[in-house]
Scaffold this motif. Sequence first.
Motif, PDB file in Angstrom:
ATOM      1  N   TYR A  27      11.655  43.779  17.406  1.00  0.00           N
ATOM      2  CA  TYR A  27      10.707  43.437  18.471  1.00  0.00           C
ATOM      3  C   TYR A  27      10.346  41.962  18.404  1.00  0.00           C
ATOM      4  CZ  TYR A  27       6.284  43.327  21.092  1.00  0.00           C
ATOM      5  OH  TYR A  27       5.280  43.015  21.966  1.00  0.00           O
ATOM      6  N   TRP A  44       1.855  35.183  23.191  1.00  0.00           N
ATOM      7  CA  TRP A  44       3.193  35.483  23.708  1.00  0.00           C
ATOM      8  C   TRP A  44       3.830  34.255  24.329  1.00  0.00           C
ATOM      9  CZ3 TRP A  44       0.814  40.318  26.414  1.00  0.00           C
ATOM     10  CH2 TRP A  44       0.709  41.358  25.485  1.00  0.00           C
ATOM     11  N   ASN A  47      16.167  39.954  24.553  1.00  0.00           N
ATOM     12  CA  ASN A  47      16.259  40.581  23.247  1.00  0.00           C
ATOM     13  C   ASN A  47      17.572  41.303  23.007  1.00  0.00           C
ATOM     14  OD1 ASN A  47      13.769  39.664  22.649  1.00  0.00           O
ATOM     15  ND2 ASN A  47      12.739  41.635  22.615  1.00  0.00           N
ATOM     16  N   GLU A  75       4.682  47.652  23.192  1.00  0.00           N
ATOM     17  CA  GLU A  75       5.920  46.897  23.395  1.00  0.00           C
ATOM     18  C   GLU A  75       5.825  46.167  24.728  1.00  0.00           C
ATOM     19  OE1 GLU A  75       8.695  45.770  24.406  1.00  0.00           O
ATOM     20  OE2 GLU A  75      10.405  46.338  23.163  1.00  0.00           O
ATOM     21  N   LEU A 130      18.508  41.373  29.145  1.00  0.00           N
ATOM     22  CA  LEU A 130      17.259  40.694  28.849  1.00  0.00           C
ATOM     23  C   LEU A 130      17.361  39.947  27.515  1.00  0.00           C
ATOM     24  CD1 LEU A 130      14.744  43.389  30.082  1.00  0.00           C
ATOM     25  CD2 LEU A 130      15.615  41.393  31.275  1.00  0.00           C
ATOM     26  N   ILE A 179      11.252  37.147  30.146  1.00  0.00           N
ATOM     27  CA  ILE A 179      11.778  38.314  30.845  1.00  0.00           C
ATOM     28  C   ILE A 179      11.396  38.274  32.325  1.00  0.00           C
ATOM     29  CG2 ILE A 179      11.461  40.821  31.080  1.00  0.00           C
ATOM     30  CD1 ILE A 179      11.526  40.977  28.031  1.00  0.00           C
ATOM     31  N   PRO A 196       8.364  39.592  21.105  1.00  0.00           N
ATOM     32  CA  PRO A 196       7.722  39.590  22.427  1.00  0.00           C
ATOM     33  C   PRO A 196       8.073  38.348  23.231  1.00  0.00           C
ATOM     34  CG  PRO A 196       6.129  39.038  20.712  1.00  0.00           C
ATOM     35  CD  PRO A 196       7.391  39.426  20.003  1.00  0.00           C
ATOM     36  N   GLU A 197       8.664  38.549  24.410  1.00  0.00           N
ATOM     37  CA  GLU A 197       9.054  37.448  25.294  1.00  0.00           C
ATOM     38  C   GLU A 197       8.775  37.802  26.754  1.00  0.00           C
ATOM     39  OE1 GLU A 197      12.447  34.688  23.700  1.00  0.00           O
ATOM     40  OE2 GLU A 197      13.237  36.658  24.146  1.00  0.00           O
ATOM     41  N   PRO A 198       7.560  38.204  27.101  1.00  0.00           N
ATOM     42  CA  PRO A 198       7.333  38.681  28.466  1.00  0.00           C
ATOM     43  C   PRO A 198       7.533  37.614  29.527  1.00  0.00           C
ATOM     44  CG  PRO A 198       5.248  38.386  27.313  1.00  0.00           C
ATOM     45  CD  PRO A 198       6.329  38.259  26.288  1.00  0.00           C
ATOM     46  N   ASP A 251       7.289  32.699  22.989  1.00  0.00           N
ATOM     47  CA  ASP A 251       8.345  32.495  23.980  1.00  0.00           C
ATOM     48  C   ASP A 251       8.855  31.055  23.933  1.00  0.00           C
ATOM     49  OD1 ASP A 251       9.997  33.179  26.100  1.00  0.00           O
ATOM     50  OD2 ASP A 251       8.395  34.117  27.238  1.00  0.00           O
ATOM     51  N   ILE A 267      14.909  46.893  23.806  1.00  0.00           N
ATOM     52  CA  ILE A 267      13.576  47.283  24.230  1.00  0.00           C
ATOM     53  C   ILE A 267      13.291  48.646  23.623  1.00  0.00           C
ATOM     54  CG2 ILE A 267      12.206  48.024  26.211  1.00  0.00           C
ATOM     55  CD1 ILE A 267      13.303  45.722  27.763  1.00  0.00           C
ATOM     56  N   ASN A 320       7.628  43.837  26.127  1.00  0.00           N
ATOM     57  CA  ASN A 320       8.853  43.605  26.893  1.00  0.00           C
ATOM     58  C   ASN A 320       9.164  44.798  27.800  1.00  0.00           C
ATOM     59  OD1 ASN A 320       9.182  41.153  25.504  1.00  0.00           O
ATOM     60  ND2 ASN A 320      10.312  42.165  23.867  1.00  0.00           N
TER      61      ASN A 320
END
Length: 295
Positions: free
Chosen positions: A22, A100, A13, A59, A11, A29, A24-26, A104, A50, A61
């Motif tokens: 940390y 986010w 990160n 968290e 992933l 992902i 955040p890159e949802p 991203d 993670i 991710n």
Amino acid sequence: TDPEPWALCCLPNEQYYRPLRYVPEPYDILRQLREYRRIGFRNLSFRGCINTSEQVACEINAAVFTAFQANPDGPDDELLDDVISAWGAQEAAAELKQSWRLIDDALSLAPDWNHGFGRDEHLTLGPIVPDFTRLTPEDRKYYWHVCFDELDTIKGPLWYIPDLSDQACYDLVLRRYAESLFPMLAEAEALLRRGEEMGGVAADVCREQRHYLRIIVSHYRSRQHWVEASAHLRGMSGARPMAEVIADEIRNTRAFIKLLEPTPERYLDMERTEGCLYMLGSDLLNQLAARIDVM
């Protein structure tokens, strides 16, 4: 015995942002997870930075990876809404998701390069100084790391200068930073600050996310200053005077220390373990203070 193969997902990160704990890159992902499923993988495991809830309370991710496993056909926003509701922060769902998205997108546009100085690229950047040869032996130790003593990979005093190949490279990096990276991260911080004003659990979640975001910004400010210092030393047009760059990095380092205090291990990957010699170690705050003294 399972007839379907497993995919070990690397992933975003995993390597991109060390030593940051940390980022955040949802959405990125989820994009990668959907691509794994598109090519046929149904059983997904992951490697990457993670964190557990003890390390980062909210968290996203890790949470979105779990949510995708339970509902792989769910739309991105639906999965994120489920996670945010489980946290009890649904009042700030719009602010969290948009922040986010901005983080991203901003980091996907930010050039990442090997800054090529004495310390390993996963460590925080060293002091910016105009003439490395004039440092005392004690000050110069800042640029050394345990693995370099054995590998002898520092080939001379100019190794601490980040290598920008040409004027176009310099222009591209600073233009991307000025036009997209920092403005988008500032917009994300404003959204999270708005979420904090809602009070309750939503405020707590947004406050934690914003603190990590401020650490990300400070980290990239150091990268910007290293690019500018390199451009100045190479005589590139448009470069700021070295004294201005150093003064900005001193201010940035002081702000970075305050963000990390009193428990930097919450925010940076610091443990030194076998096979992971690049980790920062427990004396990071002293290292950063030494960075200021050297500059």
